[in-house]
Design a protein around this motif. Structure first.
Motif, PDB file in Angstrom:
ATOM      1  N   ARG A 119       0.831  -1.189  -0.060  1.00 49.21           N
ATOM      2  CA  ARG A 119      -0.034   0.026   0.055  1.00 49.21           C
ATOM      3  C   ARG A 119       0.954   1.290   0.033  1.00 49.21           C
ATOM      4  O   ARG A 119       0.600   2.150  -0.839  1.00 49.21           O
ATOM      5  CB  ARG A 119      -0.702   0.119   1.310  1.00 49.21           C
ATOM      6  CG  ARG A 119      -1.819   1.301   1.138  1.00 49.21           C
ATOM      7  CD  ARG A 119      -1.444   2.121   2.416  1.00 49.21           C
ATOM      8  NE  ARG A 119      -1.964   3.431   2.235  1.00 49.21           N
ATOM      9  CZ  ARG A 119      -1.640   4.610   2.167  1.00 49.21           C
ATOM     10  NH1 ARG A 119      -0.309   4.650   1.926  1.00 49.21           N
ATOM     11  NH2 ARG A 119      -2.503   5.552   2.225  1.00 49.21           N
ATOM     12  N   TRP A 138      -3.297   7.720  -5.201  1.00 47.79           N
ATOM     13  CA  TRP A 138      -3.543   6.484  -4.245  1.00 47.79           C
ATOM     14  C   TRP A 138      -5.111   6.804  -3.613  1.00 47.79           C
ATOM     15  O   TRP A 138      -5.676   5.679  -3.998  1.00 47.79           O
ATOM     16  CB  TRP A 138      -2.534   5.959  -3.221  1.00 47.79           C
ATOM     17  CG  TRP A 138      -2.892   5.028  -2.481  1.00 47.79           C
ATOM     18  CD1 TRP A 138      -3.722   5.201  -1.149  1.00 47.79           C
ATOM     19  CD2 TRP A 138      -3.240   3.776  -2.892  1.00 47.79           C
ATOM     20  NE1 TRP A 138      -4.123   3.757  -0.785  1.00 47.79           N
ATOM     21  CE2 TRP A 138      -3.934   3.091  -1.791  1.00 47.79           C
ATOM     22  CE3 TRP A 138      -2.834   2.914  -3.902  1.00 47.79           C
ATOM     23  CZ2 TRP A 138      -3.933   1.518  -1.532  1.00 47.79           C
ATOM     24  CZ3 TRP A 138      -3.103   1.594  -4.019  1.00 47.79           C
ATOM     25  CH2 TRP A 138      -3.739   0.926  -2.998  1.00 47.79           C
ATOM     26  N   TYR A 163      -8.345   4.372  -4.694  1.00 46.79           N
ATOM     27  CA  TYR A 163      -8.911   3.690  -3.639  1.00 46.79           C
ATOM     28  C   TYR A 163     -10.365   4.126  -3.327  1.00 46.79           C
ATOM     29  O   TYR A 163     -11.156   3.180  -3.103  1.00 46.79           O
ATOM     30  CB  TYR A 163      -8.095   3.848  -2.427  1.00 46.79           C
ATOM     31  CG  TYR A 163      -8.611   3.684  -0.997  1.00 46.79           C
ATOM     32  CD1 TYR A 163      -8.541   2.532  -0.375  1.00 46.79           C
ATOM     33  CD2 TYR A 163      -9.411   4.725  -0.171  1.00 46.79           C
ATOM     34  CE1 TYR A 163      -8.842   1.984   0.774  1.00 46.79           C
ATOM     35  CE2 TYR A 163      -9.904   4.198   0.928  1.00 46.79           C
ATOM     36  CZ  TYR A 163      -9.647   3.047   1.678  1.00 46.79           C
ATOM     37  OH  TYR A 163     -10.252   2.698   2.791  1.00 46.79           O
ATOM     38  N   MET A 167       2.540   1.739  -3.337  1.00 43.38           N
ATOM     39  CA  MET A 167       1.483   2.212  -4.436  1.00 43.38           C
ATOM     40  C   MET A 167       1.228   3.673  -4.217  1.00 43.38           C
ATOM     41  O   MET A 167       1.219   4.624  -5.106  1.00 43.38           O
ATOM     42  CB  MET A 167       0.296   1.374  -4.484  1.00 43.38           C
ATOM     43  CG  MET A 167       0.518   0.108  -4.898  1.00 43.38           C
ATOM     44  SD  MET A 167       1.070  -0.041  -6.540  1.00 43.38           S
ATOM     45  CE  MET A 167      -0.231   0.639  -7.602  1.00 43.38           C
ATOM     46  N   ALA A 168       1.071   4.256  -2.664  1.00 45.67           N
ATOM     47  CA  ALA A 168       0.951   5.493  -2.639  1.00 45.67           C
ATOM     48  C   ALA A 168       2.053   6.379  -2.975  1.00 45.67           C
ATOM     49  O   ALA A 168       2.075   7.594  -3.323  1.00 45.67           O
ATOM     50  CB  ALA A 168       0.743   5.623  -1.021  1.00 45.67           C
TER      51      ALA A 168
END
Length: 188
Positions: free
Chosen positions: A25, A37, A41, A28-29
């Motif tokens: 996570r 992100w 999301y 990816m952020a």
């Protein structure tokens, strides 16, 4: 039922990434930027939420009963729901309620789901509210092994607890006497 299950999978997949793989996570952020992100999301979670609502509505038109809740569970459910809205508001108004609950939104979700499981007994209801209950428990337990990201909210104030209580109780009253029936067709 397919729409409900698909919605639950999308909603909880997006909400469970930090539980399952927080390092991924965070990578990816970093790659997409925090706002990018959150946008991705948010879109996945919103799509899941829409499918949950649509799928639950369809499933309840031809309900499959699993159990018949006894009438004495209704007042218990109403009591369990009472702190839900103040806890939700306290999530964004830091004060003693937030400090005591530690994760007020998760506690609110847990109480909300449990209350609904006490008064509904269809397959769709058990899938919906049972999923939220299990997710809230899993997320809360996972918080002991990871650092919680801060939630943007009001600045700390001595008034925040009073605001959370008053606003939360007004929302509770609105749902109890009008909104729940208007939104969901069921009067608590």
């Amino acid at each position: 039922m397919t729409l409900l299950i698909t919605g639950l999978i999308l909603f909880f997949a997006s909400h469970s990434i930090s539980i399952i793989n927080e390092p991924w996570r965070n990578r990816m952020a970093t790659r997409l930027g925090e706002k990018g992100w959150q946008g991705l999301y948010g879109l996945i979670a919103l799509a899941g939420f829409v499918l949950i609502i649509w799928g639950y509505g369809q499933a309840q038109q031809a309900p499959n009963p699993l159990y018949v809740p006894p009438s004495w569970t209704r007042p218990i459910a109403l009591l369990l729901i009472l702190p839900v809205f103040p806890l939700l508001v306290a999530t964004y108004f830091p004060g003693r309620i937030q400090a005591i609950a530690k994760h007020p939104m998760l506690l609110a979700t847990l109480l909300w789901a449990l209350a609904h499981l006490l008064v509904t007994g269809t397959l769709a209801s058990v899938l919906l509210f049972g999923s939220f209950l299990l997710w809230a428990i899993a997320d809360r337990l996972s918080m002991t092994h990871r650092i919680q990201r801060p939630i943007q909210g009001a600045p700390p104030s001595n008034w925040n607890d009073l605001i959370a209580l008053l606003v939360g109780l007004v929302i509770y009253g609105g749902f109890l006497f009008w909104l729940h029936h208007w939104l969901f067709g069921v009067a608590p």
